[in-house]
Design an enzyme around this catalytic site. Sequence first.
Site, short mmCIF file in Angstrom:
data_model
loop_
_atom_site.label_atom_id
_atom_site.label_comp_id
_atom_site.label_asym_id
_atom_site.label_seq_id
_atom_site.Cartn_x
_atom_site.Cartn_y
_atom_site.Cartn_z
N GLY A 177 0.82 -1.20 0.00
CA GLY A 177 0.00 0.00 0.00
C GLY A 177 0.85 1.25 0.00
O GLY A 177 1.71 1.42 0.86
N SER A 178 0.63 2.17 -0.94
CA SER A 178 1.57 3.28 -1.06
C SER A 178 1.05 4.33 -2.05
O SER A 178 -0.12 4.32 -2.42
CB SER A 178 2.93 2.76 -1.53
OG SER A 178 2.77 1.92 -2.66
#
Length: 231
Positions: free
Chosen positions: A187-188
């Site tokens: 997640g980013s």
Amino acid sequence: MKHYNDLFKIIHREGYIFIASFALVSFLLASFNTKLGCIGFIATAWCIYFFRNPDRYVPINDDLVISPADGVIQEIKEALPPPELGLGDVAMIRVSIFLNIFNVHVNRIPANGKILALHYNPGKFFNASLDKASIYNERQSVLMETDQGQKIIFVQIAGLIARRIICDLEEGNEVKTGERYGIIRFGSRVDVYLPLKTALLVSKGQTTIGGETIIADFGRKKTAQFKFKRK
């Protein structure tokens, strides 16, 4: 042997240790409890899915800037470039791409050119969908000059879950559009900074495919003609 090599190519190397660890724990759990073993194997399958590293059909044209990541365009706004790159107070267009845990997290070079500077900035881990993530979160900033002489920036930003940024680039590298250069785990966000007068071909809320979606065209006044190459 070629089939085994092809199998490993579709999984990013950063995932090998995670997949092996999940698989080992799953076998151990299965030896004690079938249900726990099944949960473990599901987690292993998800880990394989997360670290997938698919080929993409990259548009080949020196005027184009392509998406460096899979995700959704969270925001498009005028913003100052990362201060650590030393570019001063010259505003640029910032295109922010948010990646959830189900997106491909392998990052790709957005244009042909040369890497001028890199800077890793340790920081916090706010939700990557927040605007302040661009300023306060851990990030890896890359400044490059395209073959057309345009300076652009792309930034890997860690999020609430992401805790490790991998960037394989070095200053002075000659790079090609669509080449893989790194990954952000779990997640980013990836920001792309472009000159203010750049012709954008995307909008807020649009889904992007890393290595394929065209973000901008420096030669927009020309008739766009380009081919695709699998990478």
